[in-house]
Design a protein around this motif. Structure first.
Motif, short mmCIF file in Angstrom:
data_model
loop_
_atom_site.label_atom_id
_atom_site.label_comp_id
_atom_site.label_asym_id
_atom_site.label_seq_id
_atom_site.Cartn_x
_atom_site.Cartn_y
_atom_site.Cartn_z
N GLY A 168 -40.61 44.39 -29.72
CA GLY A 168 -40.86 45.22 -28.54
C GLY A 168 -40.84 44.48 -27.22
O GLY A 168 -41.33 45.00 -26.21
N PHE A 169 -40.27 43.25 -27.20
CA PHE A 169 -40.23 42.48 -25.97
C PHE A 169 -38.91 42.72 -25.23
O PHE A 169 -37.92 43.18 -25.81
CB PHE A 169 -40.37 40.98 -26.26
N ASN A 170 -38.91 42.37 -23.96
CA ASN A 170 -37.70 42.47 -23.16
C ASN A 170 -36.71 41.37 -23.57
O ASN A 170 -37.11 40.34 -24.13
CB ASN A 170 -38.03 42.33 -21.67
N PRO A 171 -35.43 41.56 -23.26
CA PRO A 171 -34.44 40.52 -23.57
C PRO A 171 -34.74 39.23 -22.82
O PRO A 171 -35.40 39.25 -21.77
CB PRO A 171 -33.11 41.13 -23.10
N PRO A 172 -34.27 38.10 -23.31
CA PRO A 172 -34.48 36.83 -22.61
C PRO A 172 -33.71 36.79 -21.30
O PRO A 172 -32.74 37.52 -21.11
CB PRO A 172 -33.95 35.79 -23.60
N GLU A 173 -34.15 35.93 -20.41
CA GLU A 173 -33.48 35.74 -19.13
C GLU A 173 -32.77 34.39 -19.13
O GLU A 173 -33.32 33.40 -19.60
CB GLU A 173 -34.50 35.78 -17.99
N TYR A 174 -31.55 34.38 -18.61
CA TYR A 174 -30.78 33.14 -18.55
C TYR A 174 -30.39 32.86 -17.10
O TYR A 174 -30.06 33.78 -16.34
CB TYR A 174 -29.50 33.24 -19.39
N ARG A 175 -30.43 31.59 -16.74
CA ARG A 175 -29.92 31.19 -15.42
C ARG A 175 -29.29 29.82 -15.53
O ARG A 175 -29.69 28.99 -16.36
CB ARG A 175 -31.03 31.19 -14.36
N LEU A 176 -28.28 29.59 -14.70
CA LEU A 176 -27.61 28.30 -14.67
C LEU A 176 -28.46 27.32 -13.88
O LEU A 176 -28.81 27.57 -12.73
CB LEU A 176 -26.23 28.45 -14.04
N ALA A 177 -28.79 26.18 -14.51
CA ALA A 177 -29.66 25.20 -13.86
C ALA A 177 -28.89 24.04 -13.24
O ALA A 177 -29.42 23.32 -12.40
CB ALA A 177 -30.67 24.65 -14.88
N GLY A 178 -27.66 23.86 -13.65
CA GLY A 178 -26.88 22.76 -13.10
C GLY A 178 -25.56 22.62 -13.82
O GLY A 178 -25.34 23.22 -14.88
N SER A 179 -24.67 21.83 -13.24
CA SER A 179 -23.36 21.61 -13.86
C SER A 179 -22.79 20.28 -13.41
O SER A 179 -23.18 19.75 -12.37
CB SER A 179 -22.39 22.74 -13.51
N ARG A 180 -21.88 19.76 -14.21
CA ARG A 180 -21.17 18.53 -13.87
C ARG A 180 -19.69 18.86 -13.81
O ARG A 180 -19.08 19.23 -14.81
CB ARG A 180 -21.43 17.45 -14.91
N ASP A 181 -19.11 18.74 -12.64
CA ASP A 181 -17.72 19.12 -12.42
C ASP A 181 -16.79 17.96 -12.75
O ASP A 181 -16.27 17.28 -11.88
CB ASP A 181 -17.52 19.56 -10.96
N ASP A 182 -16.61 17.76 -14.05
CA ASP A 182 -15.74 16.69 -14.55
C ASP A 182 -14.62 17.33 -15.36
O ASP A 182 -14.88 17.90 -16.42
CB ASP A 182 -16.53 15.72 -15.42
N PRO A 183 -13.37 17.29 -14.88
CA PRO A 183 -12.26 17.94 -15.60
C PRO A 183 -12.12 17.46 -17.04
O PRO A 183 -11.69 18.21 -17.91
CB PRO A 183 -11.03 17.58 -14.77
N GLN A 184 -12.48 16.21 -17.30
CA GLN A 184 -12.34 15.66 -18.64
C GLN A 184 -13.49 16.06 -19.56
O GLN A 184 -13.31 16.22 -20.76
CB GLN A 184 -12.25 14.12 -18.57
N ALA A 185 -14.67 16.22 -18.98
CA ALA A 185 -15.85 16.55 -19.79
C ALA A 185 -16.82 17.40 -18.98
O ALA A 185 -17.88 16.92 -18.56
CB ALA A 185 -16.52 15.27 -20.29
N PRO A 186 -16.48 18.65 -18.72
CA PRO A 186 -17.38 19.51 -17.96
C PRO A 186 -18.68 19.74 -18.73
O PRO A 186 -18.70 19.73 -19.96
CB PRO A 186 -16.59 20.81 -17.81
N SER A 187 -19.75 19.93 -18.00
CA SER A 187 -21.05 20.12 -18.64
C SER A 187 -21.87 21.11 -17.82
O SER A 187 -21.84 21.10 -16.59
CB SER A 187 -21.80 18.78 -18.74
N PHE A 188 -22.59 21.98 -18.53
CA PHE A 188 -23.43 22.97 -17.87
C PHE A 188 -24.83 22.93 -18.49
O PHE A 188 -24.98 22.67 -19.69
CB PHE A 188 -22.84 24.38 -18.05
#
Length: 227
Positions: A168-188
């Motif tokens: 009976g709980f509400n759905p979880p909340e998601y937000r983007l906390a950070g990212s690494r803009d690396d074309p070879q190894a992107p990370s979020f």
């Protein structure tokens, strides 16, 4: 490749589609090694057609499934090995035109050729009759296979939402906390929060979706559930 009449009969029997423009099917079954008028462009279109009809089929028949689970099942259905297996079941190789030992049934490129040709066939059906015949061919070729596929895969996001909904709980909340803009190894990095349980966790991945799945898995672990 055999004559047009036999090819037409095969299409009606194996695919459930009677081609008004049989030349489309002939092109779909022509590998680039055999002719300049080959299936390469049809393969490109067929990849999109197959993904569309597969998505539509799964969306309508798994109405409680979340995006992650549907995406995983679709990927399993349209991956190269599955497509090649389906092509083998309808004896598609008998009607293919190709040249080269590596493309022969015992050759290293045979599986890829079958998978590509099946995608091209879906494009040919779509160009010949539209989306409805393409969807019908998909259902004919894949519906029985769906019964042998394991239960709809559920990732941690799906499992967490089911866990919360069941209590009976509400759905979880998601937000983007950070990212690494690396074309070879992107990370979020993403955060998953469940305010009603005073829980939150971070996850990291190569895509936003993957980072959210990792965060959800951490929340599940915190409540004693295994993803």
């Amino acid at each position: 490749m055999t004559g047009g009449r036999q090819l037409s009969r095969w299409a009606g029997r194996a695919l459930g589609h009677d081609f008004a423009r049989l030349e489309l099917l002939k092109q779909a079954l022509t590998h680039p090694s055999a002719d300049e008028n080959n299936n390469r462009r049809l393969e490109y279109l067929g990849d999109a057609v197959l993904e569309l009809v597969a998505s539509d089929y799964l969306y309508k028949r798994h109405q409680k499934a979340l995006e992650g689970g549907l995406t995983q099942l679709r990927q399993r259905l349209v991956q190269r090995a599955t497509l090649a297996s389906v092509a083998g079941e309808v004896n598609l190789a008998k009607y293919l035109r190709y040249k080269g030992a590596d493309l022969a049934p015992d050759g290293p490129a045979h599986e890829a050729m079958l998978a590509d040709a099946l995608e091209a066939v879906f494009a040919a059906v779509w160009l010949d009759g539209g989306i409805e015949p393409a969807a019908a061919v998909f259902e004919k070729l894949f519906a029985q296979r769906l019964k042998s596929v394991a239960d709809l895969p559920r990732d941690a996001k799906s499992l967490l939402q089911e866990y919360l909904q069941g209590r009976g709980f509400n759905p979880p909340e998601y937000r983007l906390a950070g990212s690494r803009d690396d074309p070879q190894a992107p990370s979020f990095r993403s955060v998953c929060k469940v305010p009603e349980l005073s829980l939150s966790a971070e996850g990291e991945g190569r895509t936003i979706q993957a980072s959210e799945v990792e965060a959800a898995a951490s929340v599940l672990a915190a409540v004693g559930e295994s993803p």
